[in-house]
Design an enzyme around this catalytic site. Structure first.
Site, PDB file in Angstrom:
ATOM      1  N   ARG A 148     -12.865   6.245   1.077  1.00 56.08           N
ATOM      2  CA  ARG A 148     -12.315   5.046   0.420  1.00 56.08           C
ATOM      3  C   ARG A 148     -13.398   3.984   0.205  1.00 56.08           C
ATOM      4  O   ARG A 148     -14.560   4.181   0.528  1.00 56.08           O
ATOM      5  CB  ARG A 148     -11.222   4.456   1.316  1.00 56.08           C
ATOM      6  CG  ARG A 148     -10.070   5.389   1.636  1.00 56.08           C
ATOM      7  CD  ARG A 148      -9.034   5.302   0.553  1.00 56.08           C
ATOM      8  NE  ARG A 148      -7.827   6.028   0.909  1.00 56.08           N
ATOM      9  CZ  ARG A 148      -6.716   5.458   1.382  1.00 56.08           C
ATOM     10  NH1 ARG A 148      -6.669   4.167   1.640  1.00 56.08           N
ATOM     11  NH2 ARG A 148      -5.635   6.191   1.610  1.00 56.08           N
ATOM     12  N   LYS A 210      -6.977  10.212   4.483  1.00 54.15           N
ATOM     13  CA  LYS A 210      -7.924   9.158   4.107  1.00 54.15           C
ATOM     14  C   LYS A 210      -9.146   9.163   5.020  1.00 54.15           C
ATOM     15  O   LYS A 210      -9.067   9.601   6.176  1.00 54.15           O
ATOM     16  CB  LYS A 210      -7.237   7.801   4.149  1.00 54.15           C
ATOM     17  CG  LYS A 210      -6.571   7.482   5.477  1.00 54.15           C
ATOM     18  CD  LYS A 210      -5.962   6.086   5.535  1.00 54.15           C
ATOM     19  CE  LYS A 210      -4.756   5.911   4.685  1.00 54.15           C
ATOM     20  NZ  LYS A 210      -3.988   4.678   4.988  1.00 54.15           N
ATOM     21  N   LYS A 212     -12.610   6.599   5.956  1.00 52.55           N
ATOM     22  CA  LYS A 212     -13.139   5.247   5.729  1.00 52.55           C
ATOM     23  C   LYS A 212     -14.526   5.078   6.341  1.00 52.55           C
ATOM     24  O   LYS A 212     -14.747   5.505   7.467  1.00 52.55           O
ATOM     25  CB  LYS A 212     -12.192   4.220   6.325  1.00 52.55           C
ATOM     26  CG  LYS A 212     -10.793   4.287   5.697  1.00 52.55           C
ATOM     27  CD  LYS A 212      -9.845   3.299   6.297  1.00 52.55           C
ATOM     28  CE  LYS A 212      -8.545   3.266   5.516  1.00 52.55           C
ATOM     29  NZ  LYS A 212      -7.575   2.320   6.095  1.00 52.55           N
ATOM     30  N   CYS A 480      -2.876  -2.193   9.063  1.00 54.64           N
ATOM     31  CA  CYS A 480      -3.716  -2.551   7.914  1.00 54.64           C
ATOM     32  C   CYS A 480      -4.534  -3.832   8.109  1.00 54.64           C
ATOM     33  O   CYS A 480      -5.544  -4.013   7.444  1.00 54.64           O
ATOM     34  CB  CYS A 480      -2.861  -2.657   6.659  1.00 54.64           C
ATOM     35  SG  CYS A 480      -2.076  -1.094   6.240  1.00 54.64           S
TER      36      CYS A 480
HETATM   37 FE1  SRM Z   1      -3.322   0.119   4.784  1.00 56.31          FE
HETATM   38  C1  SRM Z   1      -0.870   2.300   3.973  1.00 56.31           C
HETATM   39  C2  SRM Z   1      -2.197  -2.065   2.538  1.00 56.31           C
HETATM   40  C3  SRM Z   1      -6.192  -1.610   5.117  1.00 56.31           C
HETATM   41  C4  SRM Z   1      -3.986   1.814   7.694  1.00 56.31           C
HETATM   42  N1  SRM Z   1      -1.822   0.154   3.430  1.00 56.31           N
HETATM   43  C5  SRM Z   1      -0.944   1.167   3.222  1.00 56.31           C
HETATM   44  C6  SRM Z   1      -0.078   0.884   1.996  1.00 56.31           C
HETATM   45  C7  SRM Z   1      -0.756   1.494   0.808  1.00 56.31           C
HETATM   46  C8  SRM Z   1       1.400   1.282   2.115  1.00 56.31           C
HETATM   47  C9  SRM Z   1       1.812   2.652   1.663  1.00 56.31           C
HETATM   48  O1  SRM Z   1       1.178   3.650   2.018  1.00 56.31           O
HETATM   49  O2  SRM Z   1       2.832   2.706   0.964  1.00 56.31           O
HETATM   50  C10 SRM Z   1      -0.167  -0.661   1.975  1.00 56.31           C
HETATM   51  C11 SRM Z   1       0.056  -1.333   0.618  1.00 56.31           C
HETATM   52  C12 SRM Z   1       0.780  -2.640   0.819  1.00 56.31           C
HETATM   53  C13 SRM Z   1       0.855  -3.472  -0.397  1.00 56.31           C
HETATM   54  O3  SRM Z   1       1.982  -3.769  -0.846  1.00 56.31           O
HETATM   55  O4  SRM Z   1      -0.176  -3.884  -0.911  1.00 56.31           O
HETATM   56  C14 SRM Z   1      -1.473  -0.896   2.657  1.00 56.31           C
HETATM   57  N2  SRM Z   1      -4.101  -1.462   3.892  1.00 56.31           N
HETATM   58  C15 SRM Z   1      -3.443  -2.302   3.045  1.00 56.31           C
HETATM   59  C16 SRM Z   1      -4.234  -3.552   2.767  1.00 56.31           C
HETATM   60  C17 SRM Z   1      -4.056  -4.085   1.349  1.00 56.31           C
HETATM   61  C18 SRM Z   1      -3.883  -4.621   3.817  1.00 56.31           C
HETATM   62  C19 SRM Z   1      -4.276  -6.026   3.482  1.00 56.31           C
HETATM   63  O5  SRM Z   1      -3.381  -6.859   3.525  1.00 56.31           O
HETATM   64  O6  SRM Z   1      -5.434  -6.302   3.192  1.00 56.31           O
HETATM   65  C20 SRM Z   1      -5.649  -3.036   3.094  1.00 56.31           C
HETATM   66  C21 SRM Z   1      -6.332  -2.425   1.891  1.00 56.31           C
HETATM   67  C22 SRM Z   1      -7.661  -1.885   2.247  1.00 56.31           C
HETATM   68  C23 SRM Z   1      -8.492  -1.468   1.078  1.00 56.31           C
HETATM   69  O7  SRM Z   1      -8.885  -2.340   0.306  1.00 56.31           O
HETATM   70  O8  SRM Z   1      -8.786  -0.279   0.973  1.00 56.31           O
HETATM   71  C24 SRM Z   1      -5.330  -1.950   4.106  1.00 56.31           C
HETATM   72  N3  SRM Z   1      -4.864   0.151   6.113  1.00 56.31           N
HETATM   73  C25 SRM Z   1      -5.900  -0.732   6.142  1.00 56.31           C
HETATM   74  C26 SRM Z   1      -6.589  -0.646   7.388  1.00 56.31           C
HETATM   75  C27 SRM Z   1      -7.766  -1.523   7.828  1.00 56.31           C
HETATM   76  C28 SRM Z   1      -9.082  -0.912   7.447  1.00 56.31           C
HETATM   77  O9  SRM Z   1      -9.142   0.144   6.836  1.00 56.31           O
HETATM   78  O10 SRM Z   1     -10.096  -1.528   7.771  1.00 56.31           O
HETATM   79  C29 SRM Z   1      -5.937   0.321   8.146  1.00 56.31           C
HETATM   80  C30 SRM Z   1      -6.249   0.704   9.611  1.00 56.31           C
HETATM   81  C31 SRM Z   1      -7.480   1.503   9.762  1.00 56.31           C
HETATM   82  C32 SRM Z   1      -7.165   2.961   9.615  1.00 56.31           C
HETATM   83  O11 SRM Z   1      -7.088   3.443   8.488  1.00 56.31           O
HETATM   84  O12 SRM Z   1      -6.965   3.621  10.636  1.00 56.31           O
HETATM   85  C33 SRM Z   1      -4.871   0.824   7.324  1.00 56.31           C
HETATM   86  N4  SRM Z   1      -2.585   1.800   5.658  1.00 56.31           N
HETATM   87  C34 SRM Z   1      -2.954   2.281   6.880  1.00 56.31           C
HETATM   88  C35 SRM Z   1      -2.100   3.393   7.216  1.00 56.31           C
HETATM   89  C36 SRM Z   1      -2.157   4.226   8.515  1.00 56.31           C
HETATM   90  C37 SRM Z   1      -3.169   5.304   8.433  1.00 56.31           C
HETATM   91  C38 SRM Z   1      -3.127   6.213   9.630  1.00 56.31           C
HETATM   92  O13 SRM Z   1      -4.133   6.823   9.941  1.00 56.31           O
HETATM   93  O14 SRM Z   1      -2.091   6.361  10.251  1.00 56.31           O
HETATM   94  C39 SRM Z   1      -1.188   3.537   6.142  1.00 56.31           C
HETATM   95  C40 SRM Z   1      -0.061   4.571   6.011  1.00 56.31           C
HETATM   96  C41 SRM Z   1      -0.560   5.939   5.697  1.00 56.31           C
HETATM   97  O15 SRM Z   1      -1.710   6.165   5.353  1.00 56.31           O
HETATM   98  O16 SRM Z   1       0.276   6.835   5.813  1.00 56.31           O
HETATM   99  C42 SRM Z   1      -1.524   2.509   5.188  1.00 56.31           C
HETATM  100 FE1  SF4 Z   2       0.102  -1.684   6.115  1.00 50.09          FE
HETATM  101 FE2  SF4 Z   2       1.444  -3.852   6.630  1.00 50.09          FE
HETATM  102 FE3  SF4 Z   2       2.443  -2.082   4.929  1.00 50.09          FE
HETATM  103 FE4  SF4 Z   2       2.352  -1.500   7.488  1.00 50.09          FE
HETATM  104  S1  SF4 Z   2       3.518  -3.170   6.565  1.00 50.09           S
HETATM  105  S2  SF4 Z   2       1.658  -0.170   5.808  1.00 50.09           S
HETATM  106  S3  SF4 Z   2       0.512  -2.498   8.168  1.00 50.09           S
HETATM  107  S4  SF4 Z   2       0.619  -3.281   4.615  1.00 50.09           S
END
Ligand code: SRM
Ligand code: SF4
Length: 576
Positions: A148, A210, A212, A480
């Site tokens: 990513r 994913k 990262k 996230c």
């Molecule tokens: Fe995230 C899924 C938003 C950083 C772990 N994340 C999602 C989704 C796409 C929901 C979905 O799958 O339907 C969210 C979209 C919400 C929306 O309406 O915008 C979402 N993640 C975000 C963001 C926008 C949070 C924010 O407010 O800034 C971040 C975007 C990052 C980017 O620009 O690429 C974001 N997500 C993260 C991080 C932090 C990081 O990477 O530094 C994590 C935790 C680190 C990690 O990956 O372990 C993270 N997001 C997840 C997960 C859990 C992954 C896992 O291993 O279990 C999901 C759900 C999934 O993948 O099934 C998820």
């Molecule tokens: Fe990520 Fe927040 Fe959505 Fe959970 S509720 S998947 S932490 S953006």
């Protein structure tokens, strides 16, 4: 043991979908052209993630529409690919305009240094992608089972070392991009590739999950390197970049009540010279490609591969693939995760202005016209914009002559006070959550101001207004906003209820621990008020709030707890 229990588990549905997708094409184009619904099929949703697109629906409207027998209010979220978080003023203006014309119209800075659009109707998806393309931006691999958006310290102009690290981050990002032309065909109307193409790095099923990557330059751990699948910690010796300590197997996502899922800090694998970044990155990525769990997506991140097989096995496999041994890791020291705020001078004679933006939300509201202010700045700015890992913005490459002009524009819009906030607010993160995120169990971004106000009252009374304390909120346990690395972490459990975590180190090197699995914000404030008061009077010199909780408040023998297993009894520990 029966022969049935020995049979290998079948690949999960996503694996079958990827394999059959003709390199991520599937029927996305047909689904986008179908005007009978605002949505797309689940198969297309899974595949379009690889192109940075998610179908969502407005959850505020979900029940009303259901009662009325109407279709959900579908719209797309699009995440831009922006290695190291760098955008030119021209790109800023284009994104700003596209947000008005075809999206919500706010822009959202993310915790991985990029932009998200929300509320993009199906008929506008191609317009958005094509508009971005005109400004040399894309959303390829911003989501999906691939490498990513690569994180890197946001201000390379600070000094030559940060610039080198930034260049390595960009080179790795390019190297690990998928090669399929699916994105260009579907959204940019490029002609179909007749015989299909090769994906030398990924193969037809890409990664199990994913992946990262982040690059950190100590003493700042702004990118939270231990939360990355693959991390590079710059080692500086004799004023030069000697190389990197490589970290592997970090990740934060978990599920409530599922002890087999857990946040994990990365292991330090060893040291490499700077010219080996891509070789080691490729070996780590392909090891995960070949050994990651493709049967269970909840167990498919690199952290589980390493947890199951052991770090020694992993290192041996990586070294086998690179053909060289990693040297012993070298010393490094992280002190902070905080972004610099206000004006900072760089080695190249330019300046950058670190601007705090709560939750990275850029919009215009009465008395707070952030979007307009940044548009006006972009119109005259000759440097760059850099998005930070804490959802903030750095206006960088500012010449001494332009400094007062930019300051004047911030003053004109009443935004010069944005950095004079409490230490808690400046260090707070929240994920998007409701109303767009389909996985949210509770509010996050929309409740953060309320949480901060409540804690600020307590901190003010304790004389701690300016103390940097990290507080992070998410609407669900996916993590996230990296809540498990916060000194105070709130993780959504149900509407109005959060799991409360305490005791991570401020520099992102120790996870916090579960204090209580389900608590309201008001009860959490009541619970933590005596802890904060004790911290104010009992802390050691320079001791952070998380370290204090870990040393004084949390039981010594406790390890990380997942929800449902023995939450710590904080009230007893605090003596209230
Ligand atoms: Fe995230 C899924 C938003 C950083 C772990 N994340 C999602 C989704 C796409 C929901 C979905 O799958 O339907 C969210 C979209 C919400 C929306 O309406 O915008 C979402 N993640 C975000 C963001 C926008 C949070 C924010 O407010 O800034 C971040 C975007 C990052 C980017 O620009 O690429 C974001 N997500 C993260 C991080 C932090 C990081 O990477 O530094 C994590 C935790 C680190 C990690 O990956 O372990 C993270 N997001 C997840 C997960 C859990 C992954 C896992 O291993 O279990 C999901 C759900 C999934 O993948 O099934 C998820
Ligand atoms: Fe990520 Fe927040 Fe959505 Fe959970 S509720 S998947 S932490 S953006």
């Amino acid at each position: 043991m029966s022969s049935e229990s020995q049979a290998p588990k079948p690949p999960n549905a996503n694996e079958i979908l990827k394999e059959a997708s003709h390199h991520l094409r599937g029927s996305i184009a047909q689904d986008l052209a179908d005007t009978s619904t605002g949505g797309i099929s689940e198969a297309s949703n899974q595949l379009s993630k690889f192109h940075g697109l998610y179908i969502q629906d407005d959850r505020d409207q979900r029940n009303i529409l259901k009662k009325e027998g109407k279709e959900k209010a579908f719209a797309f979220m699009l995440r831009v690919r922006l290695p190291g978080g760098a955008a030119t003023p021209h790109q800023w203006l284009v994104l700003d305009r596209l947000a008005d014309e075809v999206a919500s119209p706010s822009l959202r800075l993310t915790t991985r240094q990029t932009f998200q659009f929300h509320g993009v109707l199906k008929g506008n998806v191609k317009k958005l992608v094509q508009g971005m393309h005109q400004a040399l931006l894309d959303s390829i691999a911003a989501c999906g089972d691939v490498n990513r958006n690569v994180m890197a310290p946001p201000n390379p102009e600070r000094n030559a070392i940060v610039q080198q690290v930034y260049d390595h981050a960009r080179a790795w990002s390019e190297f690990a991009l998928p090669k399929t032309r699916a994105y260009h065909e579907i959204y940019l109307d490029e002609e179909l590739v007749a015989g299909g193409e090769d994906e030398p790095l990924y193969g037809p099923t890409y990664l199990p999950r994913k992946f990262k990557t982040g690059f950190a330059v100590p003493p700042s751990n702004d990118i939270d390197v231990f939360s990355q699948d693959l991390g590079f910690i710059a080692i500086i010796e004799g004023g030069k970049l000697a190389g990197y300590n490589v970290t592997v197997g970090g990740g934060l996502g978990m599920s409530h009540g599922n002890a087999e899922t857990f946040p994990r800090l990365a292991d330090v694998l060893g040291f490499i010279p700077p010219d080996k970044v891509n070789a080691v990155g490729e070996a780590v990525l392909t090891t995960q490609r070949d050994f990651g769990d493709r049967t269970n997506r909840k167990h498919a991140r690199l952290k589980y591969t390493i947890e199951d097989r052991g770090i020694s096995w992993f290192k041996a496999e990586v070294e086998k693939r690179t053909g060289f041994a990693l040297a012993e890791a070298r010393p490094y020291h992280f002190t902070t995760i905080e972004d610099p705020h206000g004006w900072q001078e760089c080695a190249d004679g330019t300046w950058f202005y670190g601007l705090h933006i709560l939750s990275g939300r850029i919009k215009d509201i009465p008395g707070w016209p952030m979007k307009t202010a940044l548009r006006e700045i972009a119109a005259i700015h000759t440097g760059d914009f850099r998005l930070t890992p804490s959802q903030n913005l750095s206006i960088s490459g500012v010449t001494p002559e332009q400094k007062p002009v930019i300051e004047g524009l911030l003053a004109k819009h009443g935004l010069t006070g944005e950095n004079n906030r409490s230490g808690l607010r400046l260090n707070a993160l929240s994920c998007v959550a409701l109303p767009t995120c389909g996985l949210a169990l509770a509010e996050s971004e929309r409740i953060l101001p309320d949480i901060l106000e409540k804690f600020e009252t307590v901190l003010d009374a304790a004389g701690l207004r300016d103390d940097a304390i990290s507080l992070r909120v998410t609407g669900c346990p996916n993590g996230c906003a990296r809540p498990y690395l916060a000194e105070i972490g709130f993780v959504g459990r149900a509407p109005g209820k959060y799991a409360l975590y305490l005791g991570a180190s401020y520099n992102g090197t120790r996870l916090n621990r579960l204090v209580t699995p389900s608590i309201t914000i008001n009860d959490a404030v009541t619970l933590l008020e005596p802890v904060i008061k004790r911290y104010a009077v009992e802390r050691a010199e320079g001791e952070g709030f998380g370290d204090f909780c870990d040393r004084v408040i949390l039981p010594k023998d406790a390890t990380f707890h997942s929800v449902g297993t023995d939450p710590l009894t904080l009230p007893a520990a605090v003596g209230v």
